[in-house]
Write an enzyme that holds these catalytic residues in place. Sequence first.
Site, short mmCIF file in Angstrom:
data_model
loop_
_atom_site.label_atom_id
_atom_site.label_comp_id
_atom_site.label_asym_id
_atom_site.label_seq_id
_atom_site.Cartn_x
_atom_site.Cartn_y
_atom_site.Cartn_z
N ARG A 140 -95.34 83.93 43.07
CA ARG A 140 -94.42 84.77 43.86
C ARG A 140 -94.32 86.19 43.31
NH1 ARG A 140 -91.55 80.99 41.04
NH2 ARG A 140 -90.02 81.71 39.49
N TYR A 141 -94.82 86.39 42.08
CA TYR A 141 -94.73 87.72 41.47
C TYR A 141 -96.03 88.53 41.60
CZ TYR A 141 -90.63 85.66 39.23
OH TYR A 141 -89.42 85.06 39.00
N THR A 142 -97.13 87.89 41.85
CA THR A 142 -98.42 88.58 41.83
C THR A 142 -98.96 88.80 43.24
OG1 THR A 142 -99.62 86.49 41.62
CG2 THR A 142 -99.01 87.61 39.59
#
Length: 747
Positions: A140-142
């Site tokens: 979800r961060y990349t």
Amino acid sequence: MAKKKTNTPNKKKQVNTDNVIGLHSEVTAQPITETLETNYMPYAMSTNVSRAFPEIDGFKPSHRKLLYTMYKMGLLKGERQKSANIVGQTMKLNPHGDAAIYETMVRLATGNEALLAPFVESKGNFGKYYSGDLTYAASRYTEAKLSPICAEIFKDIDKDPVDFVDSYDGAMKEPRLLPTTFPNILVSANKGIGVAMASDICGFNLNEVCCATMHFLEDPSCDLLEYMPMPDFSTGGEIIYRREEMERIIETGLGSFQIRSRWRWVPEERIIEVYEIPYTTKTDIIIDRIIKLSKEGKVREIADIRDETDLSGLKLTIDLKRGADPDKLMQKLFKATTLQDTASCNFNVLIGGMPRVMGVRELLDEWCAWRTESVKRRVYFVLKKRQDKLHLLKGLKKILLDIDKAIKIIRETEKEADVVPNLMIGFGIDQIQAEYVAEIKLRNINREYILKRVEETASLEAEIEDLEDTLARPSRIRKIIVSELEDVRKKYAESRRTGILYDYAEDAESEEDTIEDYPVTLFLSQHGYFKKITPQSLRMSGEQKFKEDDALSMSVESSNAAELMFFTDKAQVYKTRASDFADGKASQLGDYLPAKLGMDEGESVMGMVLPGDYSGYMIFFFENGKAAKVELSAYKTTSNRRRLTGAYSDKSPLKALLHLKEDREIAVYSTEPRVLIVNTALLGVKTTRTTQGVALLTLKKKYVLDTVRFPEETGITDLARYRGRSIPATGALLKTEDSDDKQLSLI
């Protein structure tokens, strides 16, 4: 009531027991071989085929499904998207969990640095392949998209170059293989563990693979090692090159080689910086091993070690204690840790759905055959499209020759459904052509439109003829493949990251600093017998013992740890240490060097040199009157190599050799006899060991260069008579009073 309640459960229990016994009997009656064949073997083959091993396009199914999903999402040219979204879309093709899919993406990403040619362009923390501590962030961060090189992976995929199959639920179609325009199977490193078999494919440099493939297409028997000498790894390092190992990998697909780290010494801070490590290890493994060695007392030179890897790249920093030698320390660490590691190769690839272990040459052959078929399918697809269009235009041409008749037919037709059949009857065209004509707009029935369609027909016929010729001639198909390989090489090729150590051999088993050192005197006889005698033994000994026809060639005071070089008459030099020989006595013959050093048959020793710090020069004197001056450092290797070939030129027999720290006068004798006294400064230093040198003596026919001595050892009283100021020179005839047959030569 009580009796009924008691009997009813008993009856049920009896029935259940009978059923269980019946099932148990049925299971035990099945032979184990049948169980393995019908139950376990399908599972095993499914694991190997569907998960573990790559196919000829260089991808496993998980790679292929992920990349194709990203391609269909428009991520080849579009903006990056959240990795979580990409993972979710991939699950339509890949029925595994999101964690496994994301791990696949991480390995293919630029940020992870696992591949030489990454297929996923990443943003965010994707971890580092070479570190077990630097883990990747959650999906979800990349963000990610396809790398530009993926244009070569999916090139013309819409032109039927490969088969498409149903997805696992039948809801979508996916490519059976990806139509890679270059041998990705040899570029992308791949490792897989299946059931009862495994695969370990090392990657090669993209530029070298493309060049090798182009030459292979021209000549399948070409020397592939000339174009792709060794694998290339994203983590760099240096491969210790041994041609026989690589030849085995090229031909069989099995083998191994050693790869070592790259490091530098920073004397101002007394630190060693390791900035590249083998692909087969990780930084945390190296650090843990070094710490363990320090605690065990096996490595005492290290004060501290830390991982200073940052955005600029990998860096392991080792602080050294005062007085520690960085070179010796690294030699220890190379042996005791994975700073030097062994990379194994097992080129197990799925061909036609079956695992096969193949050499690089056979893999290239399979890839070229597969790529040839893929290009043919693409050309045939374009050809079919052109033929279909030409077929429509030919029908249109018949209509346009008499537009009024066509309009009349359409106007006089009562039902719309009868328009196409009436046009077919009126002009003798088929249904497809009639459908095409019937859809033409009224505004297109003009002279300009008619002329353009006629011209297009002519160009289509020429293009179709060219495409048919392409399919009929294998040389043209090969030309297309080569052209695409050349484009890939120009667009995406990068220089090698992994260096190659050509002149390298393993260090001796015993470290130099563990050798007991003490004074010794070394003796070498003319027939190649060697003795090492301590001062105490020498004082107690009498006369030196030699064979009847043998005599002393040279003796020198040295130490037990001294390095020795023995030059032979076969243009070879053998390197060893005095400690490799047992202490002897004057009454013994000593060690016979050809046997002790494992020399070739008929090879004999010409001279012994103690290189020390490898300063000074070697001067070789040849029978033809030439002399070659070579820096002694040319014989220095990265380790104590046992034998060096090409020690000097073999064009003329060697008559004498000298090791000089600095230039000085020498007396050169010919068999005439003549003597020339010159300073060695007149001899220019050559850069190669096998140089033929320069002319020193001008010799008459029948005469050759004989011996070399220092002037003070010759017994010549009038040295000026024999001196020469330039070379080549004939020298002066030797006077009787200056002749001394008892003088010893320097060899």
